[in-house]
Motif scaffolding. Structure first.
Motif, PDB file in Angstrom:
ATOM      1  N   ALA A  92      38.820  39.289  27.591  1.00 39.15           N
ATOM      2  CA  ALA A  92      38.277  39.634  28.902  1.00 39.15           C
ATOM      3  C   ALA A  92      38.644  38.524  29.872  1.00 39.15           C
ATOM      4  CB  ALA A  92      36.761  39.796  28.839  1.00 39.15           C
ATOM      5  N   ILE A  93      39.093  38.912  31.072  1.00 37.49           N
ATOM      6  CA  ILE A  93      39.403  37.966  32.141  1.00 37.49           C
ATOM      7  C   ILE A  93      38.419  38.250  33.277  1.00 37.49           C
ATOM      8  CG2 ILE A  93      41.152  37.069  33.703  1.00 37.49           C
ATOM      9  CD1 ILE A  93      41.973  36.787  30.777  1.00 37.49           C
ATOM     10  N   VAL A  94      37.593  37.280  33.569  1.00 37.50           N
ATOM     11  CA  VAL A  94      36.486  37.483  34.500  1.00 37.50           C
ATOM     12  C   VAL A  94      36.581  36.449  35.617  1.00 37.50           C
ATOM     13  CG1 VAL A  94      33.979  37.360  34.734  1.00 37.50           C
ATOM     14  CG2 VAL A  94      34.977  38.416  32.695  1.00 37.50           C
ATOM     15  N   MET A  95      36.641  36.893  36.859  1.00 34.87           N
ATOM     16  CA  MET A  95      36.747  35.951  37.968  1.00 34.87           C
ATOM     17  C   MET A  95      35.457  35.135  38.125  1.00 34.87           C
ATOM     18  SD  MET A  95      39.778  36.098  38.966  1.00 34.87           S
ATOM     19  CE  MET A  95      40.815  36.965  37.791  1.00 34.87           C
ATOM     20  N   ALA A  96      35.640  33.911  38.627  1.00 36.93           N
ATOM     21  CA  ALA A  96      34.526  32.956  38.673  1.00 36.93           C
ATOM     22  C   ALA A  96      33.635  33.140  39.897  1.00 36.93           C
ATOM     23  CB  ALA A  96      35.077  31.527  38.650  1.00 36.93           C
ATOM     24  N   ASP A  97      34.015  34.049  40.798  1.00 34.66           N
ATOM     25  CA  ASP A  97      33.250  34.202  42.046  1.00 34.66           C
ATOM     26  C   ASP A  97      32.472  35.521  42.088  1.00 34.66           C
ATOM     27  OD1 ASP A  97      35.395  35.892  42.275  1.00 34.66           O
ATOM     28  OD2 ASP A  97      35.999  35.227  44.276  1.00 34.66           O
ATOM     29  N   LEU A  98      32.159  36.057  40.926  1.00 35.64           N
ATOM     30  CA  LEU A  98      31.380  37.299  40.870  1.00 35.64           C
ATOM     31  C   LEU A  98      29.899  36.929  40.868  1.00 35.64           C
ATOM     32  CD1 LEU A  98      33.501  39.344  38.307  1.00 35.64           C
ATOM     33  CD2 LEU A  98      33.768  39.118  40.789  1.00 35.64           C
ATOM     34  N   ALA A  99      29.435  36.501  42.025  1.00 36.71           N
ATOM     35  CA  ALA A  99      28.100  35.900  42.120  1.00 36.71           C
ATOM     36  C   ALA A  99      26.993  36.898  41.821  1.00 36.71           C
ATOM     37  CB  ALA A  99      27.900  35.315  43.526  1.00 36.71           C
TER      38      ALA A  99
ATOM     39  N   LEU B  92      30.185  29.928  39.616  1.00 38.19           N
ATOM     40  CA  LEU B  92      30.707  29.826  38.248  1.00 38.19           C
ATOM     41  C   LEU B  92      29.566  29.749  37.233  1.00 38.19           C
ATOM     42  CD1 LEU B  92      33.007  29.358  36.192  1.00 38.19           C
ATOM     43  CD2 LEU B  92      32.812  26.899  36.706  1.00 38.19           C
ATOM     44  N   ALA B  93      28.555  28.946  37.542  1.00 35.26           N
ATOM     45  CA  ALA B  93      27.418  28.827  36.621  1.00 35.26           C
ATOM     46  C   ALA B  93      26.721  30.171  36.436  1.00 35.26           C
ATOM     47  CB  ALA B  93      26.432  27.780  37.145  1.00 35.26           C
ATOM     48  N   ASP B  94      26.609  30.942  37.512  1.00 32.30           N
ATOM     49  CA  ASP B  94      25.998  32.280  37.412  1.00 32.30           C
ATOM     50  C   ASP B  94      26.835  33.205  36.526  1.00 32.30           C
ATOM     51  OD1 ASP B  94      23.882  31.586  39.063  1.00 32.30           O
ATOM     52  OD2 ASP B  94      24.836  32.373  40.882  1.00 32.30           O
TER      53      ASP B  94
END
Lengths: 221, 221
Positions: free
Chosen positions: B84-91, B33-35
């Motif tokens: 924009a909807i952005v998933m939190a696991d797009l590392a 998430l931080a990334d």
């Protein structure tokens, strides 16, 4: 720029043996190859095959039965101009995706495959050589650094998707027709794109199936 | 443009249970998430969280404990501007990859995930709604068509890679540091990029391992 497509002409796609018979794997590999050749041609370039055995194809064929790495390096050694090496199982490749690869500046331009492979690259630096064993994407970054070549990486899901395993078939069913689907959504008169690998899978009875967590494929009996 | 990042704050990343303990999955999810938040910020936009439960985060948080689809559609219904909807696991997300998504014209712009999911999208058409069940990429193409929205698809391996399963960890180890590796190969003075998800995996003992056909991960005991 030469565009060279290595092709395993004998017993291709062995990791699809749980989904396809030997004859089917050959037919499907030929369909993917045809899609790759068509997408390369649509960028205005003439592809050539680097095959492990004589093969009937709609492109010039060089036969070299050595392993992939050695055969590709022989091409790189004999060529002064830029050379693109494009895998034959990039069933989702589009002219746009290949254009991003071919037109990007860089001594070495790499399109990584999922899992750390190298699905396509352009070599402009005369000393760069390939090594397709292991995590070849990282090895190719290091090899480019060693010869002092500037590296560019192409970020493309279509070029990252080589079709090796049953789960990869879902990507063909999902994205193989999506340009056409999208075109029909936005521009009613657009001609329907055809992708031979998608047509082959559909005619062989494959379709998408999903459970809670993952989309896969099923085959009609 | 609002940039909304849905976040499952309770028991995240259950499909990584074969590789990580519950506490580790929470820590790794927070690192990813931080990334994602950092990559969004680097495009000049301020992300906000849509969390299933209260969570400490370096961004405004809205709590909505409904399922993902309902919570996202509530945001779309309340907002007139682009969302924009952005998933939190797009590392693996980078500012460049998000830039391609945010700046592409289109009533609906979709970055598909591997396996037919929807990893990120931009909705500019006021009537478009999401449905994350099943092969949501195809469903979202159809939903955009139904409301008459022009659709664009972003072709990005980085945005297609959501980190759900053990095999996906290899992608983080391969590509999480490759911008930095590539920068060090070509521009010696470039500062080394840091990616918290990569750092977390490395500090937890994970590294790449490869056999003949596929690259995976191993963990130090």
């Amino acid at each position: 720029m030469r565009v060279v497509v290595p092709y395993a002409a004998t017993d291709p796609k062995t990791r699809l043996a749980d989904a396809l018979s030997a004859d089917e794997r050959t037919a499907f590999a030929e369909a993917m190859l045809a899609d790759v050749l068509a997408a390369v041609r649509a960028t205005g370039r003439e592809p050539e095959l680097l095959a492990t055995a004589p093969v009937a194809a709609d492109a010039p064929v060089t036969v070299d039965d050595r392993p992939l790495t050695e055969a590709v390096n022989a091409v790189l050694a004999e060529t002064d101009e830029a050379v693109a090496i494009v895998m034959a199982d990039l069933a989702l490749a589009t002219p746009d995706a290949f254009g991003q690869l071919f037109e990007r500046d860089g001594g070495v331009v790499i399109a990584p495959g999922r899992g750390g492979g190298t699905n396509a690259l352009v070599a402009r630096h005369p000393e760069f050589r390939v090594d397709y064993h292991g995590t070849s994407f990282l090895d190719h970054l290091a090899a480019a650094q060693e010869v002092g070549a500037a590296v560019e990486v192409v970020d493309s899901h279509r070029l990252a998707t080589d079709v090796d395993e049953r789960a990869d078939l879902a990507e063909v069913l999902i994205h193989g027709g999506s340009e056409a689907r999208r075109a029909s959504a936005t521009r009613a008169a657009e001609p329907r794109a055809t992708r031979k690998s998608l047509e082959w899978l559909q005619s062989a009875g494959f379709s998408l199936a999903s459970d809670e967590s993952r989309v896969g494929v099923v085959r009609d009996e």
